[in-house]
Write a protein that holds these residues in place. Structure first.
Motif, short mmCIF file in Angstrom:
data_model
loop_
_atom_site.label_atom_id
_atom_site.label_comp_id
_atom_site.label_asym_id
_atom_site.label_seq_id
_atom_site.Cartn_x
_atom_site.Cartn_y
_atom_site.Cartn_z
N GLY A 161 0.79 -1.23 0.00
CA GLY A 161 0.00 0.00 0.00
C GLY A 161 0.82 1.28 0.00
O GLY A 161 0.30 2.36 0.27
N LYS A 162 2.10 1.19 -0.36
CA LYS A 162 2.97 2.37 -0.34
C LYS A 162 2.96 3.13 -1.66
O LYS A 162 3.25 4.32 -1.70
CB LYS A 162 4.40 1.97 0.01
CG LYS A 162 4.50 1.43 1.44
CD LYS A 162 5.93 1.13 1.82
CE LYS A 162 5.98 0.63 3.26
NZ LYS A 162 7.34 0.27 3.66
N ILE A 163 2.65 2.43 -2.75
CA ILE A 163 2.58 3.08 -4.06
C ILE A 163 1.37 2.53 -4.83
O ILE A 163 0.87 1.45 -4.50
CB ILE A 163 3.88 2.88 -4.90
CG1 ILE A 163 4.14 1.39 -5.19
CG2 ILE A 163 5.07 3.52 -4.19
CD1 ILE A 163 5.32 1.13 -6.13
N GLY A 164 0.93 3.25 -5.85
CA GLY A 164 -0.24 2.83 -6.61
C GLY A 164 0.10 2.23 -7.97
O GLY A 164 -0.78 2.00 -8.79
N TRP A 165 1.38 2.01 -8.23
CA TRP A 165 1.86 1.47 -9.52
C TRP A 165 2.49 0.12 -9.24
O TRP A 165 3.37 0.01 -8.38
CB TRP A 165 2.87 2.46 -10.11
CG TRP A 165 3.40 2.12 -11.47
CD1 TRP A 165 2.71 2.15 -12.64
CD2 TRP A 165 4.75 1.77 -11.81
NE1 TRP A 165 3.54 1.83 -13.69
CE2 TRP A 165 4.80 1.60 -13.21
CE3 TRP A 165 5.92 1.59 -11.06
CZ2 TRP A 165 5.96 1.25 -13.89
CZ3 TRP A 165 7.09 1.24 -11.73
CH2 TRP A 165 7.11 1.08 -13.13
#
Length: 197
Positions: free
Chosen positions: A114-118
């Motif tokens: 859940g730290k980045i959306g890519w």
């Protein structure tokens, strides 16, 4: 050959069956090859922007290599690619081995945390489909190109589970081309290439 919108798709993507078997291949596609993972132009800025959020997933050797080479490099044959440790055919700098020896992508780990959306470069997400744009940008090509030895377990596993390549790679196909494209591909595949029994 299947044509959907402006994309030419190899029949094998509908006919053949494939499901990654990480316990057997150990994520070797992140290591075996002539260069790092191909990157789209739009992904280059993302690599730079997201780097601070994924650096904690990297090995000290990888960080050192990225500091030396950059977040991405240019390869005369493949264009922009991820750097690799040492030579072109070594592990991608963004890959790390877990306790079972399976290579995990730092971007993908950060995504699942859940730290980045890519999730990861689209070329990695698509594998073993190799997707390329036409020279004039007027059409794309999608070919099924599993590695002969490395992907043998995935081909066997796909046959066992009866999962066509396009179904296994539904997520990246939708990510790249959208839901309507996937639905059109699925219809053509089911109409022309009924599932193998």
């Amino acid at each position: 050959m299947i044509a959907v919108d402006n994309v030419l798709i190899s029949d094998d993507i509908a006919k053949e069956q494939f499901v990654c078997d990480l316990s057997k291949c150990k994520g070797g596609c992140c290591e075996e090859g002539d260069a790092g993972a191909p990157l789209e132009e739009a992904e280059l800025d993302l690599m730079v922007e997201l780097y601070p959020k994924i650096v904690s997933y990297l090995t000290p050797e990888a960080i050192k290599e990225i500091e030396k080479k950059g977040k991405y490099v240019y390869h005369k044959e493949f264009g922009w690619v991820t750097p690799t440790l040492g030579n072109d055919n070594e592990i991608c700098v963004y890959g790390t081995r877990d306790e079972q020896g399976i290579i995990k992508c730092a971007f993908e780990q950060a995504y699942y945390d859940g730290k980045i959306g890519w999730k990861k470069p689209i070329s990695c997400h698509f594998f073993p489909i190799i997707q390329k744009s036409g020279r004039d940008g007027d059409y794309d090509r999608m070919n099924y190109e599993p590695r002969e030895v490395l992907c043998k377990p995935a081909c066997s596993f796909g046959k066992k589970l009866k999962v066509p390549v396009y179904q296994f790679l539904k997520e990246p196909i939708i990510r790249k081309y959208g839901e309507a494209f996937y639905e059109a591909l699925e219809k053509v595949a089911k109409d022309n290439f009924p599932p193998k029994t």
